[in-house]
Write a protein that holds these residues in place. Sequence first.
Motif, mmCIF file in Angstrom:
data_model
loop_
_atom_site.group_PDB
_atom_site.id
_atom_site.type_symbol
_atom_site.label_atom_id
_atom_site.label_comp_id
_atom_site.label_asym_id
_atom_site.label_seq_id
_atom_site.Cartn_x
_atom_site.Cartn_y
_atom_site.Cartn_z
ATOM 1 N N ASN A 207 26.409 -93.135 -30.873
ATOM 2 C CA ASN A 207 25.770 -94.438 -30.666
ATOM 3 C C ASN A 207 24.706 -94.263 -29.591
ATOM 4 N N ARG A 208 23.681 -95.090 -29.652
ATOM 5 C CA ARG A 208 22.686 -95.071 -28.567
ATOM 6 C C ARG A 208 23.296 -95.726 -27.340
ATOM 7 N N ARG A 209 22.655 -95.459 -26.205
ATOM 8 C CA ARG A 209 23.193 -95.886 -24.913
ATOM 9 C C ARG A 209 23.496 -97.390 -24.824
ATOM 10 N N GLU A 210 22.629 -98.211 -25.436
ATOM 11 C CA GLU A 210 22.798 -99.672 -25.304
ATOM 12 C C GLU A 210 23.983 -100.204 -26.112
ATOM 13 N N SER A 211 24.609 -99.376 -26.932
ATOM 14 C CA SER A 211 25.660 -99.870 -27.826
ATOM 15 C C SER A 211 26.919 -100.261 -27.059
ATOM 16 N N LYS B 261 29.707 -99.765 -28.498
ATOM 17 C CA LYS B 261 30.685 -98.795 -29.008
ATOM 18 C C LYS B 261 30.366 -97.411 -28.479
ATOM 19 N N ASP B 262 31.370 -96.564 -28.476
ATOM 20 C CA ASP B 262 31.150 -95.172 -28.086
ATOM 21 C C ASP B 262 31.892 -94.294 -29.097
ATOM 22 N N THR B 263 31.164 -93.864 -30.096
ATOM 23 C CA THR B 263 31.744 -93.028 -31.146
ATOM 24 C C THR B 263 31.189 -91.619 -30.979
ATOM 25 N N ARG B 264 32.068 -90.628 -31.053
ATOM 26 C CA ARG B 264 31.629 -89.252 -30.771
ATOM 27 C C ARG B 264 31.740 -88.348 -31.995
ATOM 28 N N ALA C 235 35.944 -93.928 -29.096
ATOM 29 C CA ALA C 235 36.675 -93.914 -27.821
ATOM 30 C C ALA C 235 37.251 -95.302 -27.543
ATOM 31 N N VAL C 236 38.556 -95.349 -27.307
ATOM 32 C CA VAL C 236 39.230 -96.626 -27.002
ATOM 33 C C VAL C 236 39.248 -96.809 -25.483
ATOM 34 N N ARG C 237 38.483 -97.783 -25.015
ATOM 35 C CA ARG C 237 38.459 -98.120 -23.576
ATOM 36 C C ARG C 237 38.354 -99.623 -23.473
ATOM 37 N N TYR C 238 39.199 -100.230 -22.663
ATOM 38 C CA TYR C 238 39.106 -101.673 -22.474
ATOM 39 C C TYR C 238 39.733 -102.055 -21.143
ATOM 40 N N GLN C 239 39.434 -103.269 -20.716
ATOM 41 C CA GLN C 239 39.909 -103.772 -19.434
ATOM 42 C C GLN C 239 41.084 -104.707 -19.700
ATOM 43 N N LYS C 240 42.160 -104.545 -18.965
ATOM 44 C CA LYS C 240 43.305 -105.457 -19.142
ATOM 45 C C LYS C 240 44.022 -105.563 -17.800
ATOM 46 N N ARG C 241 44.372 -106.773 -17.400
ATOM 47 C CA ARG C 241 45.065 -107.024 -16.132
ATOM 48 C C ARG C 241 44.447 -106.200 -14.991
ATOM 49 N N ALA C 242 43.108 -106.384 -14.871
ATOM 50 C CA ALA C 242 42.343 -105.788 -13.763
ATOM 51 C C ALA C 242 42.406 -104.269 -13.718
ATOM 52 N N THR D 81 40.030 -90.702 -25.763
ATOM 53 C CA THR D 81 39.292 -90.384 -24.532
ATOM 54 C C THR D 81 39.560 -88.940 -24.079
ATOM 55 N N PHE D 82 40.720 -88.395 -24.479
ATOM 56 C CA PHE D 82 40.959 -86.959 -24.235
ATOM 57 C C PHE D 82 39.849 -86.166 -24.928
ATOM 58 N N LEU D 83 39.583 -86.511 -26.205
ATOM 59 C CA LEU D 83 38.562 -85.782 -26.973
ATOM 60 C C LEU D 83 37.152 -86.129 -26.499
ATOM 61 N N SER D 84 36.929 -87.378 -26.112
ATOM 62 C CA SER D 84 35.566 -87.810 -25.766
ATOM 63 C C SER D 84 35.174 -87.437 -24.341
ATOM 64 N N ASP D 85 36.140 -87.484 -23.401
ATOM 65 C CA ASP D 85 35.782 -87.421 -21.976
ATOM 66 C C ASP D 85 36.384 -86.255 -21.192
ATOM 67 N N ARG D 86 37.531 -85.749 -21.617
ATOM 68 C CA ARG D 86 38.289 -84.928 -20.672
ATOM 69 C C ARG D 86 38.328 -83.436 -20.993
ATOM 70 N N LEU D 87 37.585 -82.994 -21.995
ATOM 71 C CA LEU D 87 37.650 -81.577 -22.347
ATOM 72 C C LEU D 87 36.341 -80.892 -21.962
ATOM 73 N N VAL D 88 36.442 -79.613 -21.624
ATOM 74 C CA VAL D 88 35.216 -78.855 -21.359
ATOM 75 C C VAL D 88 35.048 -77.840 -22.487
ATOM 76 N N PRO D 89 33.806 -77.462 -22.797
ATOM 77 C CA PRO D 89 33.600 -76.517 -23.898
ATOM 78 C C PRO D 89 34.435 -75.245 -23.724
ATOM 79 N N GLY D 90 35.089 -74.853 -24.779
ATOM 80 C CA GLY D 90 35.923 -73.639 -24.766
ATOM 81 C C GLY D 90 37.389 -73.931 -24.507
ATOM 82 N N GLU D 91 37.671 -75.159 -24.060
ATOM 83 C CA GLU D 91 39.064 -75.494 -23.726
ATOM 84 C C GLU D 91 39.928 -75.563 -24.991
ATOM 85 N N PRO D 92 41.145 -74.989 -24.949
ATOM 86 C CA PRO D 92 42.007 -75.047 -26.135
ATOM 87 C C PRO D 92 42.652 -76.420 -26.320
#
Length: 450
Positions: free
Chosen positions: A95-99, A101-104, A258-265, A274-285
């Motif tokens: 998705n473009r930045r303004e979206s 949604k965040d699909t990877r 990527a599932v991200r949302y705000q709930k109870r502050a 989010t593991f796949l979208s945010d938390r892995l570095v290239p080469g990581e198993p």
Amino acid sequence: MAAMAQTDCGQCSYLCRTYAEAIARGEEKSLSRCVPGGKATSRKLRELVAALRPGSAAGAIGIPAAVPATALQPIPPHSPGELFEVRFCEARPLNRRESEKDTRHVVLAADPGEAKYEVGDSLGVAARNSPELVTAVIACLGAPRDAPVLSPDGTERPLEQALSETCEIRRPSDQAIEVLASRALDRNESLVLQAMAEGYPGAGPEDADLLDLLQGFPSARPPPSELISALDPLQPRLYSIASSPKQVGGEIHLTVAAVRYQKRARRRLGVASTFLSDRLVPGEPVRAFVRPARDFRLPPSPDTPIIMIGPGTGIAPFRAFLQERCAVGAPGRNWLVFGNPHRDRDFLFEDELLAYCRDGLLTRLDTAFSRDQDGKIYAQHRLLESAPDLWSWLADGAHLYVCGDAQRMARDVEAGLAYIVGKEGGMEPAAAKAYLARLAAEGRYQKDVY
Ligand SMILES: Cc1cc2nc3c(=O)[nH]c(=O)nc-3n(C[C@H](O)[C@H](O)[C@H](O)COP(=O)(O)OP(=O)(O)OC[C@H]3O[C@@H](n4cnc5c(N)ncnc54)[C@H](O)[C@@H]3O)c2cc1C
Ligand SMILES: NC(=O)c1ccc[n+]([C@@H]2O[C@H](COP(=O)([O-])OP(=O)(O)OC[C@H]3O[C@@H](n4cnc5c(N)ncnc54)[C@H](OP(=O)(O)O)[C@@H]3O)[C@@H](O)[C@H]2O)c1
């Protein structure tokens, strides 16, 4: 069976029916594997099992003696021993930045000998929980990170590793809530927790995660091992494979929202997306397994026309279908209907799809950008605009596919299809539904919905 979510999504590693049968026969002990059914399903199953056991033979809970043993097998391969290792390469935003949604576009490198897949298959991904959430839970428990605890799978591990890799902490099991209730020093906290564990309506938030419970009930501090072992095991999440091995060789592509949302502050993060979208570095198993499709395959003949309806991440298996048909030079016509909120920011794989149109691989591409105008326009509206063409493709033997959201999209698309069939075929609503059911029985109407 009636307690199951009836989606046959495979997340429990069975079909709804085979999971029900395995529980009834006493072969499957875990009653919380149904992800879409959630707590409603696991509670109903607990009630049923408690009412009918101990001492009840399978027959006593109504299992027909004629169920073939093969129908009881989990969908292979699933057990952790059959997980193989892939390497993370990238998670490129689609998705473009303004979206909103965040699909990877997630690319994983795999050993082709080990990671054998066909288009239509899904990949099960064993993810790890968010480190921030794990750290916050450990802080609440007040235990050392390396304290040995019993994981839900019965293996002893350091607390941090157990919480990160083996426990479902976003949806604490009723058993874990019971442990909290039994250890709460404050009587009122104990009563509320017990009511929550029993599913008493309004007792507490149904969607509380483990951290919510530990923060909301500060007197409930069980010994970590007792609490951890009562949590459900962290299940792998399934993703439709978005590539053909004939085109990408030793790679597996996924299309992950990527599932991200705000709930109870607090910001909540979906475990695997989010593991796949945010938390892995290239080469990581990453540990994964292929779940072969049961009923989601290209037609046997490369000449057969196909109609693919895939809004949002539903595009994933159709990208694989198109790659496959391109690789084998299939002459059959291909019609894709894609939808997402906005053309300028959410047109996933726009360049590839437009190139396929120019090359002639895509005979037809219809788009439904739902929020680009005052009223919503969805995939089924585009189909309705082209009802005579849809009917004529079906008359030519086309296979029809739907992939994506089960709760709203697939249901409404099916209603739209039935309307079109009725209108173009001059059928009453019941006959139009029966026509679609016949197509499904013939393998000409296939769904991969979640
Ligand atoms: C056969 C199959 C194929 C699939 N293919 C794909 C695919 O190609 N691409 C894809 O992205 N996904 C796909 N999925 C879905 C995927 O498996 C996961 O369910 C999804 O990524 C969420 O998992 P997670 O671990 O990130 O989130 P989890 O930690 O499991 O959290 C998800 C839960 O968070 C809650 N939630 C989510 N959003 C909100 C909100 N706004 N407000 C309140 N609560 C909310 C809901 O309870 C939801 O069930 C597929 C599923 C199946 C069964
Ligand atoms: N909350 C999250 O952060 C999050 C993240 C990822 C996925 N998910 C869930 O995962 C599933 C898949 O998400 P996704 O990214 O693949 O796309 P999606 O949310 O299903 O949306 C894809 C397109 O389908 C449209 N749509 C909505 N209702 C429809 C209906 N009844 N009939 C036909 N089209 C309809 C949407 O329009 P409108 O949206 O404009 O109505 C959008 O244009 C959904 O259930 C979604 O809720 C949630």
